[in-house]
Design a protein around this motif. Sequence first.
Motif, PDB file in Angstrom:
ATOM      1  N   THR A  98      13.486  25.431  49.457  1.00 27.04           N
ATOM      2  CA  THR A  98      14.641  26.022  50.183  1.00 27.04           C
ATOM      3  C   THR A  98      15.802  25.256  49.742  1.00 27.04           C
ATOM      4  OG1 THR A  98      14.237  24.488  52.041  1.00 27.04           O
ATOM      5  CG2 THR A  98      13.364  26.677  52.287  1.00 27.04           C
ATOM      6  N   VAL A  99      16.879  26.173  49.451  1.00 29.47           N
ATOM      7  CA  VAL A  99      18.166  25.615  48.910  1.00 29.47           C
ATOM      8  C   VAL A  99      19.162  25.658  49.979  1.00 29.47           C
ATOM      9  CG1 VAL A  99      19.686  25.556  46.999  1.00 29.47           C
ATOM     10  CG2 VAL A  99      17.415  25.943  46.906  1.00 29.47           C
ATOM     11  N   SER A 100      19.904  24.464  50.226  1.00 29.21           N
ATOM     12  CA  SER A 100      21.022  24.720  51.089  1.00 29.21           C
ATOM     13  C   SER A 100      22.289  23.778  50.423  1.00 29.21           C
ATOM     14  CB  SER A 100      20.714  23.914  52.418  1.00 29.21           C
ATOM     15  OG  SER A 100      21.815  23.771  53.347  1.00 29.21           O
ATOM     16  N   HIS A 101      23.353  24.623  50.453  1.00 26.94           N
ATOM     17  CA  HIS A 101      24.485  24.156  49.829  1.00 26.94           C
ATOM     18  C   HIS A 101      25.286  23.617  50.992  1.00 26.94           C
ATOM     19  CE1 HIS A 101      23.707  26.072  46.146  1.00 26.94           C
ATOM     20  NE2 HIS A 101      23.475  27.209  46.703  1.00 26.94           N
ATOM     21  N   THR A 123      23.894  19.661  47.106  1.00 27.09           N
ATOM     22  CA  THR A 123      22.866  20.622  47.566  1.00 27.09           C
ATOM     23  C   THR A 123      21.757  20.198  47.674  1.00 27.09           C
ATOM     24  OG1 THR A 123      24.078  22.330  45.799  1.00 27.09           O
ATOM     25  CG2 THR A 123      21.809  22.528  46.406  1.00 27.09           C
ATOM     26  N   VAL A 175      17.627  20.484  48.194  1.00 23.75           N
ATOM     27  CA  VAL A 175      16.496  21.264  47.866  1.00 23.75           C
ATOM     28  C   VAL A 175      15.174  20.625  48.529  1.00 23.75           C
ATOM     29  CG1 VAL A 175      15.049  21.966  45.977  1.00 23.75           C
ATOM     30  CG2 VAL A 175      17.622  21.728  45.651  1.00 23.75           C
ATOM     31  N   LEU A 191      16.170  25.476  39.500  1.00 24.50           N
ATOM     32  CA  LEU A 191      16.781  24.065  39.495  1.00 24.50           C
ATOM     33  C   LEU A 191      17.942  24.167  38.239  1.00 24.50           C
ATOM     34  CD1 LEU A 191      13.971  21.340  39.752  1.00 24.50           C
ATOM     35  CD2 LEU A 191      15.885  21.912  41.328  1.00 24.50           C
ATOM     36  N   LEU A 195      20.897  26.200  39.469  1.00 21.11           N
ATOM     37  CA  LEU A 195      21.790  25.432  40.367  1.00 21.11           C
ATOM     38  C   LEU A 195      22.637  24.614  39.590  1.00 21.11           C
ATOM     39  CD1 LEU A 195      19.435  23.998  43.149  1.00 21.11           C
ATOM     40  CD2 LEU A 195      21.176  25.622  43.332  1.00 21.11           C
ATOM     41  N   HIS A 208      26.080  22.996  40.523  1.00 24.72           N
ATOM     42  CA  HIS A 208      25.653  22.185  41.506  1.00 24.72           C
ATOM     43  C   HIS A 208      24.814  21.078  41.164  1.00 24.72           C
ATOM     44  CE1 HIS A 208      26.785  25.545  44.351  1.00 24.72           C
ATOM     45  NE2 HIS A 208      26.122  26.216  43.451  1.00 24.72           N
ATOM     46  N   LEU A 227      22.667  16.777  43.651  1.00 25.37           N
ATOM     47  CA  LEU A 227      21.302  17.231  44.359  1.00 25.37           C
ATOM     48  C   LEU A 227      20.497  16.166  45.036  1.00 25.37           C
ATOM     49  CD1 LEU A 227      19.735  19.039  41.180  1.00 25.37           C
ATOM     50  CD2 LEU A 227      21.392  19.999  42.960  1.00 25.37           C
ATOM     51  N   LEU A 256      16.729  15.920  46.705  1.00 26.55           N
ATOM     52  CA  LEU A 256      15.331  16.836  46.809  1.00 26.55           C
ATOM     53  C   LEU A 256      14.483  16.128  47.866  1.00 26.55           C
ATOM     54  CD1 LEU A 256      16.260  17.755  44.042  1.00 26.55           C
ATOM     55  CD2 LEU A 256      14.013  17.780  43.594  1.00 26.55           C
TER      56      LEU A 256
END
Length: 116
Positions: free
Chosen positions: A8-11, A16, A18, A36, A39, A44, A47, A49
Amino acid sequence: MTTRLAVTVSHEATHTLVTLTGELDVISGERLRPALDKLLDEGHTRLVLDTTGLGFCDSMGLRLLLETHDRAVEAGGFLKLAGVGGAFRRILTVTGLYAAFSIYETLPDALAAVAD
């Protein structure tokens, strides 16, 4: 043969996020790589994670994380690993890669580091 890896990715405003849940291996890594890369290609480069739910990571998964880290840093960003524990922590330690990443025990710890 398929492996399970949920991504799942949320900005957020400063980064960001992940979230990886399941197993990161040669099969799932090749499905994760385009996400990835996209992004990073879209700029982006900050990151985080969240690996709290990552139960397994093989050498190909480690390679993907290292490549993503290097690309993010080259672009002026970062890749922070949050929730590193269990088998994932052991493999990072045994391979000597623990020192290659910014690692945080919990997601809140990583987010606090982003805010600083």
